[in-house]
Design an enzyme around this catalytic site. Structure first.
Site, PDB file in Angstrom:
ATOM      1  N   HIS A 140       1.753 -45.277 -39.853  1.00  0.00           N
ATOM      2  CA  HIS A 140       2.528 -46.326 -39.207  1.00  0.00           C
ATOM      3  C   HIS A 140       3.239 -45.743 -38.006  1.00  0.00           C
ATOM      4  O   HIS A 140       3.653 -44.584 -38.033  1.00  0.00           O
ATOM      5  CB  HIS A 140       3.554 -46.916 -40.183  1.00  0.00           C
ATOM      6  CG  HIS A 140       4.062 -48.236 -39.723  1.00  0.00           C
ATOM      7  ND1 HIS A 140       5.101 -48.359 -38.845  1.00  0.00           N
ATOM      8  CD2 HIS A 140       3.628 -49.486 -40.001  1.00  0.00           C
ATOM      9  CE1 HIS A 140       5.292 -49.641 -38.599  1.00  0.00           C
ATOM     10  NE2 HIS A 140       4.420 -50.351 -39.289  1.00  0.00           N
TER      11      HIS A 140
ATOM     12  N   ASP B 287      -0.742 -53.192 -44.947  1.00  0.00           N
ATOM     13  CA  ASP B 287      -2.100 -53.726 -44.916  1.00  0.00           C
ATOM     14  C   ASP B 287      -3.009 -53.129 -45.978  1.00  0.00           C
ATOM     15  O   ASP B 287      -4.093 -53.644 -46.229  1.00  0.00           O
ATOM     16  CB  ASP B 287      -2.728 -53.461 -43.536  1.00  0.00           C
ATOM     17  CG  ASP B 287      -2.049 -54.290 -42.463  1.00  0.00           C
ATOM     18  OD1 ASP B 287      -1.697 -55.435 -42.760  1.00  0.00           O
ATOM     19  OD2 ASP B 287      -1.858 -53.775 -41.349  1.00  0.00           O
TER      20      ASP B 287
HETATM   21  N1  ACO Z   1      -5.970 -41.908 -40.432  1.00  0.00           N
HETATM   22  C1  ACO Z   1      -6.152 -40.653 -39.972  1.00  0.00           C
HETATM   23  N2  ACO Z   1      -5.304 -40.053 -39.119  1.00  0.00           N
HETATM   24  C2  ACO Z   1      -4.246 -40.755 -38.705  1.00  0.00           C
HETATM   25  C3  ACO Z   1      -3.996 -42.073 -39.136  1.00  0.00           C
HETATM   26  C4  ACO Z   1      -4.907 -42.649 -40.036  1.00  0.00           C
HETATM   27  N3  ACO Z   1      -4.746 -43.890 -40.490  1.00  0.00           N
HETATM   28  N4  ACO Z   1      -2.862 -42.537 -38.547  1.00  0.00           N
HETATM   29  C5  ACO Z   1      -2.413 -41.541 -37.763  1.00  0.00           C
HETATM   30  N5  ACO Z   1      -3.235 -40.480 -37.857  1.00  0.00           N
HETATM   31  C6  ACO Z   1      -3.067 -39.168 -37.214  1.00  0.00           C
HETATM   32  C7  ACO Z   1      -3.116 -39.264 -35.701  1.00  0.00           C
HETATM   33  O1  ACO Z   1      -4.450 -39.114 -35.240  1.00  0.00           O
HETATM   34  C8  ACO Z   1      -2.224 -38.115 -35.318  1.00  0.00           C
HETATM   35  O2  ACO Z   1      -2.962 -36.924 -35.541  1.00  0.00           O
HETATM   36  P1  ACO Z   1      -2.682 -35.591 -34.614  1.00  0.00           P
HETATM   37  O3  ACO Z   1      -1.242 -35.262 -34.831  1.00  0.00           O
HETATM   38  O4  ACO Z   1      -3.623 -34.582 -35.158  1.00  0.00           O
HETATM   39  O5  ACO Z   1      -2.992 -36.028 -33.211  1.00  0.00           O
HETATM   40  C9  ACO Z   1      -1.152 -38.109 -36.387  1.00  0.00           C
HETATM   41  O6  ACO Z   1      -1.747 -38.728 -37.536  1.00  0.00           O
HETATM   42  C10 ACO Z   1       0.116 -38.823 -36.024  1.00  0.00           C
HETATM   43  O7  ACO Z   1      -0.196 -40.133 -35.630  1.00  0.00           O
HETATM   44  P2  ACO Z   1       0.976 -41.140 -35.391  1.00  0.00           P
HETATM   45  O8  ACO Z   1       1.752 -40.713 -34.194  1.00  0.00           O
HETATM   46  O9  ACO Z   1       1.678 -41.311 -36.676  1.00  0.00           O
HETATM   47  O10 ACO Z   1       0.179 -42.471 -35.118  1.00  0.00           O
HETATM   48  P3  ACO Z   1       0.507 -43.589 -34.095  1.00  0.00           P
HETATM   49  O11 ACO Z   1       1.948 -43.907 -34.104  1.00  0.00           O
HETATM   50  O12 ACO Z   1      -0.146 -43.267 -32.804  1.00  0.00           O
HETATM   51  O13 ACO Z   1      -0.322 -44.783 -34.731  1.00  0.00           O
HETATM   52  C11 ACO Z   1      -1.021 -46.384 -36.271  1.00  0.00           C
HETATM   53  C12 ACO Z   1       0.170 -45.591 -35.752  1.00  0.00           C
HETATM   54  C13 ACO Z   1      -1.721 -47.112 -35.100  1.00  0.00           C
HETATM   55  C14 ACO Z   1      -0.524 -47.431 -37.255  1.00  0.00           C
HETATM   56  C15 ACO Z   1      -2.006 -45.382 -36.951  1.00  0.00           C
HETATM   57  O14 ACO Z   1      -1.368 -44.763 -38.047  1.00  0.00           O
HETATM   58  C16 ACO Z   1      -3.288 -46.047 -37.381  1.00  0.00           C
HETATM   59  O15 ACO Z   1      -4.199 -46.187 -36.571  1.00  0.00           O
HETATM   60  N6  ACO Z   1      -3.397 -46.435 -38.685  1.00  0.00           N
HETATM   61  C17 ACO Z   1      -4.577 -47.115 -39.144  1.00  0.00           C
HETATM   62  C18 ACO Z   1      -4.555 -48.571 -38.717  1.00  0.00           C
HETATM   63  C19 ACO Z   1      -3.530 -49.358 -39.489  1.00  0.00           C
HETATM   64  O16 ACO Z   1      -3.473 -49.288 -40.703  1.00  0.00           O
HETATM   65  N7  ACO Z   1      -2.750 -50.153 -38.751  1.00  0.00           N
HETATM   66  C20 ACO Z   1      -1.750 -51.039 -39.350  1.00  0.00           C
HETATM   67  C21 ACO Z   1      -0.367 -50.625 -38.988  1.00  0.00           C
HETATM   68  S1  ACO Z   1       0.782 -51.604 -39.840  1.00  0.00           S
HETATM   69  C22 ACO Z   1       0.811 -53.043 -38.994  1.00  0.00           C
HETATM   70  O17 ACO Z   1       0.522 -53.162 -37.846  1.00  0.00           O
HETATM   71  C23 ACO Z   1       1.225 -54.194 -39.765  1.00  0.00           C
END
Ligand code: ACO
Length: 432
Positions: A309, A366
């Site tokens: 998130h 979700d």
């Molecule tokens: N699976 C694998 N890796 C992930 C995921 C995931 N679901 N989410 C984040 N990461 C990784 C990123 O690639 C990043 O890796 P790095 O440090 O090696 O570059 C690290 O974790 C940190 O990422 P964040 O800064 O926490 O992610 P960001 O804030 O950019 O994105 C988001 C948040 C878009 C929700 C992301 O976690 C994601 O894509 N999740 C999957 C989609 C999802 O479930 N979305 C629903 C969100 S809730 C809502 O909108 C109601």
């Protein structure tokens, strides 16, 4: 304690005001920095930018706290329902019995979507994205309610109660219409006597001469699902609503833009993506390890959907509530959904994995919400429209804050230009 801040650039220091929120959140106010120092604040994606002051929702991502108007989400989930929470989110207080009745009545009286609007829907191929149809229908509302959509804050605020009821009630009816249109079924008119969620289920699932029979567990689960989505601070779609609103756009136009932002798979579209992922694990007979391994590759398109998130660095409190409700609903309805077992297994496996632990990636709302919707009978392609019904009160409350702020500016971020520098135009016959 009063805080002070200053920014030193080269050998010159610029004092900056500090703003402290009611929950102790601190911000450095950089608004004057461009005028005083010639600098802008750079924060790609606004991840560390407070774009507004808001009284609607408090969220502390580190501690997994979510409160609407001061009330913890856990208490609202236990004791309230979607309509009451919508009132709270929009108006700032829990309603008295009289206010609740009046609000409910307004929702009931504004449930019918104009017959002419059906033609908009019929202009779409039945295979179109339900979110595209929903956003288009909401964008068309000003044409059918010009008196509620003046693009003039003073005028629009005077008719706000009515516009808010139209938005909440009709978005729900539109979602049911989209579902039936795609299935080739005749539209069902809303019934004034039915409560909000039962009315939705009636419009979705009634058949000619065979009314949908309300199932209390299903109504309760739907109420909970919608309530848990009611607002979520400055997320992508709510910020979009505020941004559009800041140009003095009316409520419906602003919400329509929010719905478009919600459609993306990294935001509201994630609930459908989770189900596709769980279904493929099921169909392939895999235990989920392939998805976990792929998610660790760092590629955006392979992320573990329903995990992580933008602000929660601890658990998402909504995911906890919905995860429990999922098990309860399925056992009450006697449904044995293999996808629930897969989801639980996947969650356990991911939570033990260093990749997810070190990045503080936990299930978000979700992850389990799709399983609840599947049990209710909502098809996967409609999931994100369900999210939109739930999020309507949050969009409305945020639109209202923008519209009623006499000091509000149009949202207009700056950028750091990194393109080509000045160069002369080259005629076409001289281009290499
Ligand atoms: N699976 C694998 N890796 C992930 C995921 C995931 N679901 N989410 C984040 N990461 C990784 C990123 O690639 C990043 O890796 P790095 O440090 O090696 O570059 C690290 O974790 C940190 O990422 P964040 O800064 O926490 O992610 P960001 O804030 O950019 O994105 C988001 C948040 C878009 C929700 C992301 O976690 C994601 O894509 N999740 C999957 C989609 C999802 O479930 N979305 C629903 C969100 S809730 C809502 O909108 C109601």
């Amino acid at each position: 304690m009063t805080h002070t801040a200053s920014l030193k650039i080269d050998d010159k220091e610029y004092p900056l005001p500090v703003i402290v929120g009611t929950e102790g959140e601190k911000a450095v106010d950089t608004r004057t920095l461009r005028a005083t120092a010639g600098y802008v604040a750079y924060d790609q994606g606004y991840g560390n930018t407070g774009s507004c002051e808001s009284k609607v929702t408090f969220l502390n991502g580190d501690d997994g706290i979510l409160r609407h108007r001061g009330y913890p989400i856990e208490q609202l989930a236990n004791h309230s329902d979607f309509v009451e929470t919508s009132y709270l989110v929009i108006y700032g207080e829990l309603p008295t019995a009289a206010q609740r009745k009046e609000f409910g009545l307004r929702l009931r009286q504004n449930a019918v979507v104009e017959t002419q609007m059906q033609k908009i829907l019929e202009g779409f191929p039945t295979s179109a994205s339900p979110m595209a149809m929903l956003s288009a229908m909401v964008a068309a509302l000003p044409a059918y309610h010009p008196q509620l959509a003046n693009n003039n804050f003073e005028k629009d605020l005077k008719v706000f109660d009515q516009a808010a009821a139209v938005a909440i009630s009709k978005i729900r009816t539109m979602v049911a219409m989209i579902y039936r249109y795609q299935k080739g079924l005749p539209f069902m008119f809303p019934k004034q006597e039915l409560p909000f969620c039962d009315n939705f289920l009636h419009m979705m699932f009634s058949e000619p001469y065979k009314d949908y029979v309300s199932v209390p567990e299903v109504t309760k689960a739907l109420n909970l699902f919608l309530l848990l989505h009611a607002d979520h601070e400055q997320n992508c779609s709510t910020s979009t609503v505020r941004m559009v609103a800041s140009s003095s756009s009316n409520l419906f136009t602003s919400i329509s833009a929010g719905i478009s932002a919600l459609a993306g798979p990294l935001h509201g579209g994630a609930n459908a993506a989770v189900m596709h992922m769980l279904q493929s694990i099921h169909d392939e007979g895999d235990d989920g390890s392939r998805f976990i391994a792929a998610a660790k590759s760092g590629s955006k398109s392979n992320r573990l959907m329903g995990f992580g998130h933008a602000v929660y660095r601890n658990f998402d409190p909504r995911a906890k509530i919905i995860g429990q409700a999922c098990g309860t609903l399925l056992s009450k309805l006697g449904i044995d959904d293999p996808l629930l077992n897969i989801a639980q297994h996947l969650e356990q496996a991911a939570l033990k994995d260093d990749y997810f632990i070190s990045r503080k990636l936990y299930p978000n709302v979700d992850f389990y919400s799709g399983i609840i919707m599947r049990a209710i009978g909502i098809p996967v392609n409609m999931f994100t429209t369900m999210f939109a019904i739930g999020r309507a009160p949050g969009y409305i409350a945020n639109w209202h804050e923008v519209a009623s702020n006499p000091k509000g500016r149009i949202y207009r971020p700056r950028q750091i230009y990194v393109g080509p520098v000045l160069r002369p135009y080259v005629p076409i016959d001289q281009r290499g």
